[in-house]
Design an enzyme around this catalytic site. Structure first.
Site, PDB file in Angstrom:
ATOM      1  N   CYS A 183      -2.527   8.650   2.668  1.00 55.71           N
ATOM      2  CA  CYS A 183      -2.241   8.376   1.252  1.00 55.71           C
ATOM      3  C   CYS A 183      -3.496   8.588   0.416  1.00 55.71           C
ATOM      4  O   CYS A 183      -3.423   8.749  -0.796  1.00 55.71           O
ATOM      5  CB  CYS A 183      -1.683   6.977   1.084  1.00 55.71           C
ATOM      6  N   GLU A 221       0.887  -1.174   0.000  1.00 54.02           N
ATOM      7  CA  GLU A 221       0.000   0.000   0.000  1.00 54.02           C
ATOM      8  C   GLU A 221       0.914   1.209   0.000  1.00 54.02           C
ATOM      9  O   GLU A 221       1.466   1.570   1.035  1.00 54.02           O
ATOM     10  CB  GLU A 221      -0.881   0.013   1.261  1.00 54.02           C
TER      11      GLU A 221
END
Ligand code: ADP
Length: 496
Positions: A301, A267
């Site tokens: 993010c 990720e």
């Protein structure tokens, strides 16, 4: 902007901090680093030291790996229902301790208490979700096309896992990996970020108290992240690496994982666009922008990094967003009413200063904010910039701070091209009241996730993840457990 920087160290803060383990969790026991080394955990709102925790060296890392490897076979044999119930008990314990866990998180990471409580609930939900998934691991039985044999397909735990997690969501980035690993029957070595180890250490004790067998979860905090993790990854006893963090570090880890061909989940970074079409509901778009931009002070993010707004409504959108951003209360996350905490460290704050400086040098205009806050801590004023030129670094790099850069567009094709002009592909946000446009644009955006008329996509029951250089694999949802399972096929000769 109002500022309420406070001081650290109330009696309750001390008491809660003192209840958190400070050692390494290896083989079910809390122990100091072999070298005796410790490292300090700092409050980003004040710069004060909150705690000193053990700082693992490579020998501690290998001890953690050995413990995970040793515990693997026994844990894989534990009944799925029992594994699920450990997770369920840990979920209940997290919710019962939400106030203390949130306080620890706010102290070490900076986000306001209300956001920390939200994260504890979000993190705990991964345990509840995967406690339910543990008992639904299935397989298959089929007849070969020619009728001459049978196929038996089974799912088995992938084996010991190595997890490396970031500081921005100190609990949730852990539980979304630990939850499915435990559900699938995998043991774990996890290294939290050195800025925020306390939340993970507190979680370790919760899982031990919930009945997790010794060696199933091993926690090593290490300031020499590369030096401690690389030998573990290259060793071969671990069979899976799952990482959440920057794309640069992710690429290094992928190279290391290739040596023993580990399963990997990554990720990585994002560069989300936030597109507001002329047929959008403006109020909804501004409310969505506040969430997509300001959740976690922009340190996510998934944070909206680039705002593309149709020319006809860009003035009104910028005006309303600037008004809301300018009204936010900035301060130490423990204080009542604070909505924006400090950035995590000086490096994070200085990056935001540089990116805004670069945009202004390229001709952007400050609508509100535009500067760091003086005094202790790493605060940055909520900021809206307009007329941000394409070549500004803001449009290409993750800001990880409370800055919303707005550019205008005229056509749908132009907005799509701008949104896709990045090597990242985690999430994009789209605001439109047209169903045709929503579906057309959602199909063409190059990202693993899309927020359609919403500024929040994260949900433990949904598949989270990116495409392009934003990563590999999905976390959460019904596919989340697959990342921790191997498929084995048995060909069966059968006499008919
Ligand atoms: P950030 O810049 O947001 O801190 P990083 O990708 O540097 O993001 O950090 C995410 C996690 O990766 C942290 O736990 C950090 O300690 C770890 N990390 C950083 N560099 C390495 C490395 N070379 N090897 C293993 N882990 C690393």
């Amino acid at each position: 902007m109002t500022s309420t920087q406070g001081t650290a160290g109330s009696e309750r803060e001390r008491k809660v901090l003192d209840s958190v383990p400070t050692g390494l969790l290896i083989g079910g026991e809390w122990r100091p680093a072999t070298s005796g080394a410790t490292t300090k955990v700092e409050d980003p709102a004040t710069g004060e030291v909150l705690a000193e925790v053990a700082d693992a060296g490579p020998e501690d890392g290998m001890a953690a790996l050995a413990a995970a490897h040793e515990a693997q076979a026994g844990f894989a044999a534990m009944a799925p229902r029992e594994r699920g119930e450990i997770l369920r008990r840990a979920y209940e314990a997290m919710m019962a301790n939400v106030d203390d866990l949130a306080l620890v998180m706010t102290l070490e990471m900076g986000k306001p208490l209300a956001e920390s409580k939200g994260e504890v609930a979000y993190a705990a939900e991964f345990f509840r979700w995967f406690s339910e998934e543990a008992v639904r691991i299935d397989g298959g039985y089929a007849t070969a096309p020619n009728g001459q044999s049978r196929f038996l397909v089974m799912k088995q735990p992938v084996g010991p896992c190595v997890f490396i997690t970031p500081w921005n969501f100190p609990l949730a980035m852990g539980t979304r990996k630990i939850g499915p690993a435990i559900a699938a029957g995998c043991t774990v070595v996890i290294k939290p970020a050195h800025q925020t180890p306390l939340s993970m250490l507190a979680l370790g004790q919760i899982l031990l108290d919930a009945g997790l067998p010794a060696g199933v979860l091993n926690i090593i905090n290490a300031t020499d992240a590369g030096g401690v993790m690389e030998p573990i990854i290259r060793d071969g006893r671990a069979r899976k690496l799952s990482f959440t963090g920057s794309t640069g570090v992710g690429k290094t880890l992928l190279r290391q994982a290739s040596e023993k061909v580990l399963r990997t989940s990554m990720e990585l970074g994002g560069n989300a666009s936030f597109i507001v079409f002329d047929d959008a509901d403006l109020e909804k778009a501004v409310a969505g922008a506040m969430v997509a931009k300001m959740r976690n002070m922009g340190e996510a993010c998934t944070a909206a990094n680039r705002f593309y707004v149709h020319r006809s409504i860009s003035g009104a959108f910028a005006e309303k967003l600037a008004e809301k951003m300018g009204a936010l209360v900035v301060g130490r996350g423990t204080e009542d009413g604070v909505q924006v905490g400090p950035l995590v460290d000086a490096k994070g704050r200085d990056k935001v200063v540089d990116l805004v400086g670069d945009a202004l040098a390229h001709g952007a205009t400050v609508k509100v904010g535009g500067a760091p806050v003086d005094g202790p801590g790493y605060f940055y004023t909520p900021t809206v910039l307009t007329d941000v030129p394409k070549e500004s670094r803001l449009n290409h790099e993750e800001i990880f701070g409370p800055v919303a850069p707005i550019s205008v567009f005229d056509t749908e094709a132009e907005a799509l091209a701008a949104a896709n002009a990045t090597e990242f592909g985690l999430v994009n946000y789209v605001f439109t009241e047209s169903l045709d446009r929503a579906l057309r644009v959602a199909e063409k955006l190059e990202s693993g996730m899309i927020g359609l008329n919403t500024g929040l996509v994260s949900n433990p029951a949904a598949p989270f993840g990116g495409v392009k250089e934003s990563g590999l694999g999905r976390e959460g949802g019904s596919v989340g457990i697959d990342e921790f399972l191997e498929t084995k096929y048995v060909a069966i000769g059968i006499a008919i």
